[in-house]
Scaffold this motif. Structure first.
Motif, PDB file in Angstrom:
ATOM      1  N   SER A  55       0.352  -1.356  -0.339  1.00 27.04           N
ATOM      2  CA  SER A  55       0.036   0.171   0.129  1.00 27.04           C
ATOM      3  C   SER A  55       1.443   0.945   0.169  1.00 27.04           C
ATOM      4  O   SER A  55       2.205   1.001   0.377  1.00 27.04           O
ATOM      5  CB  SER A  55      -1.173  -0.001   1.317  1.00 27.04           C
ATOM      6  N   ASP A  56       0.322   2.663  -0.329  1.00 22.06           N
ATOM      7  CA  ASP A  56       1.087   3.844  -0.220  1.00 22.06           C
ATOM      8  C   ASP A  56       1.765   3.869   1.341  1.00 22.06           C
ATOM      9  O   ASP A  56       2.646   4.221   1.114  1.00 22.06           O
ATOM     10  CB  ASP A  56       0.146   5.421  -0.581  1.00 22.06           C
ATOM     11  N   GLU A  57       0.823   3.255   2.125  1.00 15.52           N
ATOM     12  CA  GLU A  57       1.229   3.463   3.543  1.00 15.52           C
ATOM     13  C   GLU A  57       2.259   3.015   3.887  1.00 15.52           C
ATOM     14  O   GLU A  57       3.085   3.471   4.608  1.00 15.52           O
ATOM     15  CB  GLU A  57      -0.176   3.114   4.416  1.00 15.52           C
ATOM     16  N   THR A  58       2.659   1.955   3.454  1.00 12.51           N
ATOM     17  CA  THR A  58       3.902   1.206   3.760  1.00 12.51           C
ATOM     18  C   THR A  58       4.726   1.879   3.317  1.00 12.51           C
ATOM     19  O   THR A  58       5.973   2.275   4.070  1.00 12.51           O
ATOM     20  CB  THR A  58       3.831  -0.677   3.674  1.00 12.51           C
ATOM     21  N   ALA A  59       4.704   2.291   1.773  1.00 11.85           N
ATOM     22  CA  ALA A  59       5.356   2.765   1.240  1.00 11.85           C
ATOM     23  C   ALA A  59       6.471   3.385   1.564  1.00 11.85           C
ATOM     24  O   ALA A  59       7.464   4.184   2.013  1.00 11.85           O
ATOM     25  CB  ALA A  59       5.145   3.506  -0.262  1.00 11.85           C
ATOM     26  N   GLN A  60       5.313   4.564   2.265  1.00 13.60           N
ATOM     27  CA  GLN A  60       5.591   6.204   3.083  1.00 13.60           C
ATOM     28  C   GLN A  60       5.968   5.821   3.778  1.00 13.60           C
ATOM     29  O   GLN A  60       7.393   6.110   4.487  1.00 13.60           O
ATOM     30  CB  GLN A  60       4.396   7.142   3.106  1.00 13.60           C
ATOM     31  N   LEU A  61       5.974   4.535   5.081  1.00 13.10           N
ATOM     32  CA  LEU A  61       6.523   4.694   5.822  1.00 13.10           C
ATOM     33  C   LEU A  61       7.767   3.816   5.984  1.00 13.10           C
ATOM     34  O   LEU A  61       8.735   4.150   6.738  1.00 13.10           O
ATOM     35  CB  LEU A  61       5.759   3.424   6.717  1.00 13.10           C
TER      36      LEU A  61
ATOM     37  N   TRP B 186      -1.280   6.220   9.652  1.00 12.07           N
ATOM     38  CA  TRP B 186      -0.887   7.838   9.340  1.00 12.07           C
ATOM     39  C   TRP B 186      -2.622   8.838   8.800  1.00 12.07           C
ATOM     40  O   TRP B 186      -3.239   8.618   8.205  1.00 12.07           O
ATOM     41  CB  TRP B 186      -0.385   7.443   7.713  1.00 12.07           C
ATOM     42  N   PRO B 187      -2.223   9.000  10.165  1.00 13.77           N
ATOM     43  CA  PRO B 187      -3.697   9.740  10.191  1.00 13.77           C
ATOM     44  C   PRO B 187      -4.370  10.550   8.600  1.00 13.77           C
ATOM     45  O   PRO B 187      -6.151   9.989   8.748  1.00 13.77           O
ATOM     46  CB  PRO B 187      -3.833  10.713  11.097  1.00 13.77           C
ATOM     47  N   SER B 188      -3.178  11.341   8.188  1.00 15.30           N
ATOM     48  CA  SER B 188      -4.685  12.075   7.198  1.00 15.30           C
ATOM     49  C   SER B 188      -4.514  11.733   6.323  1.00 15.30           C
ATOM     50  O   SER B 188      -5.953  12.496   5.286  1.00 15.30           O
ATOM     51  CB  SER B 188      -3.254  13.464   7.041  1.00 15.30           C
ATOM     52  N   ALA B 189      -3.902   9.863   6.070  1.00 20.71           N
ATOM     53  CA  ALA B 189      -4.214   9.161   4.283  1.00 20.71           C
ATOM     54  C   ALA B 189      -5.041   8.707   4.112  1.00 20.71           C
ATOM     55  O   ALA B 189      -5.858   8.097   3.505  1.00 20.71           O
ATOM     56  CB  ALA B 189      -2.933   8.592   4.712  1.00 20.71           C
ATOM     57  N   LEU B 190      -6.229   8.833   5.814  1.00 17.88           N
ATOM     58  CA  LEU B 190      -7.354   8.293   5.930  1.00 17.88           C
ATOM     59  C   LEU B 190      -8.420   9.021   5.344  1.00 17.88           C
ATOM     60  O   LEU B 190     -10.091   8.548   5.142  1.00 17.88           O
ATOM     61  CB  LEU B 190      -7.740   7.441   7.314  1.00 17.88           C
ATOM     62  N   VAL B 191      -8.169  10.147   5.200  1.00 20.85           N
ATOM     63  CA  VAL B 191      -8.975  10.928   4.854  1.00 20.85           C
ATOM     64  C   VAL B 191      -9.419  10.706   3.049  1.00 20.85           C
ATOM     65  O   VAL B 191      -8.034  10.695   2.875  1.00 20.85           O
ATOM     66  CB  VAL B 191      -8.867  12.784   5.199  1.00 20.85           C
ATOM     67  N   PRO B 192     -10.819  10.627   3.066  1.00 16.19           N
ATOM     68  CA  PRO B 192     -10.648  10.697   1.236  1.00 16.19           C
ATOM     69  C   PRO B 192      -9.983  11.262   0.277  1.00 16.19           C
ATOM     70  O   PRO B 192     -10.479  12.785   0.833  1.00 16.19           O
ATOM     71  CB  PRO B 192     -12.157  10.099   0.849  1.00 16.19           C
ATOM     72  N   ALA B 193      -9.725  11.732  -0.569  1.00 21.42           N
ATOM     73  CA  ALA B 193      -9.226  12.536  -1.686  1.00 21.42           C
ATOM     74  C   ALA B 193     -10.304  13.623  -1.711  1.00 21.42           C
ATOM     75  O   ALA B 193     -10.681  14.645  -2.710  1.00 21.42           O
ATOM     76  CB  ALA B 193      -7.912  13.005  -2.003  1.00 21.42           C
ATOM     77  N   ARG B 194     -11.354  12.764  -2.490  1.00 16.92           N
ATOM     78  CA  ARG B 194     -13.222  13.383  -3.287  1.00 16.92           C
ATOM     79  C   ARG B 194     -13.562  14.753  -2.268  1.00 16.92           C
ATOM     80  O   ARG B 194     -14.008  14.652  -3.257  1.00 16.92           O
ATOM     81  CB  ARG B 194     -13.265  11.784  -3.652  1.00 16.92           C
ATOM     82  N   LEU B 195     -13.336  14.751  -1.635  1.00 19.14           N
ATOM     83  CA  LEU B 195     -13.736  15.714  -0.522  1.00 19.14           C
ATOM     84  C   LEU B 195     -13.648  17.022  -0.864  1.00 19.14           C
ATOM     85  O   LEU B 195     -12.165  16.734  -1.328  1.00 19.14           O
ATOM     86  CB  LEU B 195     -13.501  14.687   1.643  1.00 19.14           C
ATOM     87  N   THR B 196     -14.426  18.134  -0.621  1.00 18.42           N
ATOM     88  CA  THR B 196     -13.844  18.967  -0.851  1.00 18.42           C
ATOM     89  C   THR B 196     -12.343  19.491   0.552  1.00 18.42           C
ATOM     90  O   THR B 196     -12.270  18.782   2.040  1.00 18.42           O
ATOM     91  CB  THR B 196     -15.183  20.135  -0.442  1.00 18.42           C
ATOM     92  N   LYS B 197     -12.204  20.905   0.602  1.00 17.30           N
ATOM     93  CA  LYS B 197     -11.054  21.190   1.088  1.00 17.30           C
ATOM     94  C   LYS B 197     -11.580  20.923   2.730  1.00 17.30           C
ATOM     95  O   LYS B 197     -10.920  20.595   3.676  1.00 17.30           O
ATOM     96  CB  LYS B 197     -10.510  23.207   1.041  1.00 17.30           C
ATOM     97  N   GLU B 198     -12.374  22.069   2.990  1.00 18.78           N
ATOM     98  CA  GLU B 198     -13.000  22.199   4.062  1.00 18.78           C
ATOM     99  C   GLU B 198     -13.272  20.736   4.957  1.00 18.78           C
ATOM    100  O   GLU B 198     -13.330  20.475   6.093  1.00 18.78           O
ATOM    101  CB  GLU B 198     -14.485  22.992   4.149  1.00 18.78           C
ATOM    102  N   GLN B 199     -14.393  20.046   3.346  1.00 17.07           N
ATOM    103  CA  GLN B 199     -14.729  18.259   4.324  1.00 17.07           C
ATOM    104  C   GLN B 199     -13.590  18.017   5.241  1.00 17.07           C
ATOM    105  O   GLN B 199     -13.331  16.973   5.832  1.00 17.07           O
ATOM    106  CB  GLN B 199     -15.231  17.768   2.881  1.00 17.07           C
ATOM    107  N   ARG B 200     -12.250  17.469   3.692  1.00 22.51           N
ATOM    108  CA  ARG B 200     -10.961  17.184   4.776  1.00 22.51           C
ATOM    109  C   ARG B 200     -10.591  17.976   5.421  1.00 22.51           C
ATOM    110  O   ARG B 200      -9.892  16.239   6.314  1.00 22.51           O
ATOM    111  CB  ARG B 200     -10.033  17.008   3.028  1.00 22.51           C
ATOM    112  N   GLU B 201     -10.218  19.212   5.739  1.00 25.32           N
ATOM    113  CA  GLU B 201      -9.512  19.611   6.585  1.00 25.32           C
ATOM    114  C   GLU B 201     -10.933  18.566   8.253  1.00 25.32           C
ATOM    115  O   GLU B 201     -10.164  18.661   8.829  1.00 25.32           O
ATOM    116  CB  GLU B 201      -9.407  20.597   7.006  1.00 25.32           C
TER     117      GLU B 201
END
Length: 676
Positions: free
Chosen positions: A81-87, A181-196
């Motif tokens: 996964s991307d998480e393991t690669a980044q870790l 990696w908590p920030s990676a748990l948030v879907p990218a499809r959301l708006t900026k406000e929803q992601r934050e």
């Protein structure tokens, strides 16, 4: 019957006054042998079995010790996964936390994490999901706490075949730490406000159960087995923030502070600005120039034209929009050796120890770039890596000398030697010892195979393919050689090649094919004759080297560890090195063809000896010429050649029975007349 094993459990719980069923699943990852995938799903007990869970958690169990010893850390961590690669980037090639996250005054954050993160398996949470209709009920916290309460994760049974009456043994992996990696748990499809909003919720959830940031990275860790770990006493609101990133927004720098007024630019400096440069480049043209594809010669010429005090001030100027990096930082990062030397000659010595906002000197920038190159090579198993570039090696030497620090050997820097004893910077004492011991063992194993049953053809012995399957190291020879059967002389020659490798490595010499062959052909007469016969019938030194490297890897620290059980004490006396267990580097520098990578199950594609000499440095002598081998038995049949070799072997045994004072005479009597 062979099948993929999966460990499953089902348990009942009462969550928020409601009866629920928790199902867990753990199975090997399809792409990484030392990583397992887990899934925790929570459903109401009265829900249909196939209904969507109201809460779920997914992730990986990373058997770090296996990955670190086998030097597969970057390769296997890149796959799941991307998480393991980044870790993986937080650690070195052996899975040890990078020192910058421990000792760097800025990057260490609150300093609650240290070398303990370099040991033990890792429980990595990659998904924590709650059904929208069940949010804000504490389900995420409940599920996460339940997951963290089980530091020992059940893996799949190690017994891959069902054996009647013998239940499979189910091993466990104890994970002293969980990571996320908590920030990676948030879907990218959301708006900026929803992601934050969801970022804040994710951080609150993980920090609420004890996760604290690793330095200033995006990853958080939680101690599972050490109840007195300092991270558990750090209040959530006191946890470190993320590292500053280059860039300026609304007049503020990466650290959130107001930017200073832009430096004054002379007409000459203003003339350097290119239209495509960013605002930052317009403010600091010397900095921007270092990062372009402009030649070193042009940059040096430009630096030579800085004449006024205002212009020369830019040589040591820190760019607040780029973490306070100086031109020397950028020149070092790009390994521009001539530019580094020019900057130092113009007074950039004060930048040698200048720290960026994230605590890096110019030397740190260079070494980080070199480390990233090595990580790329290990991740993608690059076989043809030529080592660090000469510019990297020279740039480091220039910076170290200017800083008053010792300059290491050039080859050591090029190949990453950390023990100072690698031959030519890459053949480490540990690797040399392992190959030497395995070569000695292989010599005896192969020679002992001659005691097995063989078909007698006149005065020759032919070992059939079925018999060869029981002789060690025969599976590293091509099927085209094994299937028709082998004569005893061929096996003797194969054994003699292993003996030559043992002698070469005993002398701490790199066992390239041409070096080994030269030693083999310079051995005593009968061994040399057997080697010539081995080569004539299609054998290659590379076959033996491939067998030794594969066996050493399978039985070494990164394999089943059998070698350590017998020779661990001797291994413990040798210096450790970053090049230990790097068999890709070893195969590349020994010029072993990519086709030879473990046992040969397919037919060997024969190539001409001239092609071998051109591609792999000469296979049959120091000058790559094999005419002496080709002409040895020209015109003789295979049976006649083998009969002659059998007679010579018998004479050799007779000679060895006499007193030592007669050895020389006996050897001469066994040679053909033209060799006397």
């Amino acid at each position: 019957m062979f099948r993929r094993k999966v460990h499953k459990t089902t348990s009942s719980h009462v969550v928020n006054g409601r009866s629920c069923t928790l199902q867990t699943r753990c199975e090997p990852n399809f792409e990484a042998e030392s990583i397992y995938d887990f899934a925790y799903t929570l459903r109401p007990s009265d829900a249909p079995p196939k209904s969507d869970p109201i809460a779920s958690a997914y992730g990986h169990v990373i058997l770090r010790d296996m990955l670190g010893e086998s030097r597969q850390w970057y390769t296997e961590m890149d796959a799941p996964s991307d998480e393991t690669a980044q870790l993986s980037k937080l650690f070195d090639s052996r899975g040890r936390l990078l020192e910058e996250h421990i000792s760097n005054p800025y990057l260490r954050g609150k300093g609650v994490w240290g070398h303990e993160l370099s040991e033990g398996s890792i429980l990595l949470v990659t998904v924590l999901r709650v059904d929208e209709s069940h949010r804000r009920q504490g389900l995420a916290t409940w599920l996460l706490n339940h997951l963290l309460s089980e530091s020992s994760i059940q893996l799949e049974p190690t017994q891959y075949f069902d054996i009647p009456g013998i239940p499979p043994r189910t091993p466990t992996a104890t994970c002293p730490f969980a990571m996320a990696w908590p920030s990676a748990l948030v879907p990218a499809r959301l708006t900026k406000e929803q992601r934050e909003e969801q970022w804040d919720a994710a951080l609150k959830t993980f920090r609420g159960v004890g996760f604290r940031r690793i330095g200033r990275t995006a990853f958080f860790a939680r101690a599972l087995t050490d109840t007195s770990h300092p991270s558990l006493t750090l209040a959530a609101q006191d946890d470190a923030g993320p590292a500053a990133t280059p860039g300026a927004t609304d007049g503020l720098g990466p650290d959130g502070l107001p930017l200073p007024p832009p430096p004054s630019l002379s007409p000459f400096l203003r003339g350097l600005i290119q239209p495509e440069w960013t605002d930052n480049g317009h403010r600091y043209p010397l900095h921007a120039l270092m990062l372009t594809s402009t030649s070193d010669e042009y940059i040096i010429d430009t630096l030579s034209k800085l004449t006024t005090e205002t212009e020369r001030a830019h040589i040591c100027m820190a760019d607040p929009t780029a973490l306070n990096a100086t031109p020397l930082h950028y020149a070092a990062m790009q390994a521009r050796t001539p530019v580094i030397e020019k900057l130092l000659s113009l007074g950039a010595q004060e930048s040698l120890f200048a720290l960026t906002s994230d605590g890096f000197t110019p030397l740190d920038y260079l070494q980080q770039a070199m480390r990233d190159k090595r990580a790329f090579v290990l991740t993608f198993q690059v076989r043809s890596w030529p080592g660090q570039t000469r510019n990297c090696v020279l740039s480091q030497a220039v910076l170290l000398e200017a800083m008053g620090k010792p300059v290491p050997n050039e080859n050591a820097v090029k190949w990453g030697c950390t023990c100072g004893q690698c031959v030519e910077g890459w053949f480490s004492p540990v690797m040399c010892y392992q190959i030497h011991v395995h070569a000695e063992l292989a010599t005896d194993f192969v020679r002992d195979g001659l005691e097995m049953e063989a078909e007698v053809q006149g005065r020759t012995r032919l070992f059939k393919s079925s018999t060869l399957d029981m002789i060690p190291f025969m599976d590293y020879l091509p099927k085209s050689i094994r299937d028709p059967g082998m004569y005893a002389s061929f096996i003797n020659g194969y054994s003699a090649v292993f003996r030559a490798i043992a002698r070469v490595t005993e002398s701490k010499i790199i066992p390239t094919a041409d070096v080994v062959l030269r030693h083999a052909l310079e051995a005593e007469y009968f061994d040399a004759q057997a080697v010539r016969f081995f080569l004539e019938k299609g054998g290659k030194v590379e076959h033996a080297l491939n067998g030794l490297l594969h066996t050493a890897r399978e039985q070494g620290p990164g394999g089943d560890g059998d070698f350590l059980e017998t020779f661990g004490e001797e291994m413990g006396t040798l210096p450790t090195c970053e090049n230990d267990e790097d068999y890709i580097l070893l195969r590349s520098n020994l010029r072993i063809p990519p086709d030879l990578n473990g046992p040969l199950s397919g037919s060997w594609l024969e190539t001409s000896r001239a092609s071998d000499a051109a591609s792999f440095g000469g296979g049959f002598g120091t000058d790559g010429d094999s005419s002496d081998v080709e002409g040895m038995c020209e015109g003789d049949s295979e049976e006649e050649n083998d009969e002659e070799m059998e007679e010579e072997e018998a004479e050799k045994e007779d000679d060895q029975d006499v007193d030592m004072s007669d050895d020389e005479e006996g050897e001469d009597e066994g040679k053909p007349d033209n060799d006397r």
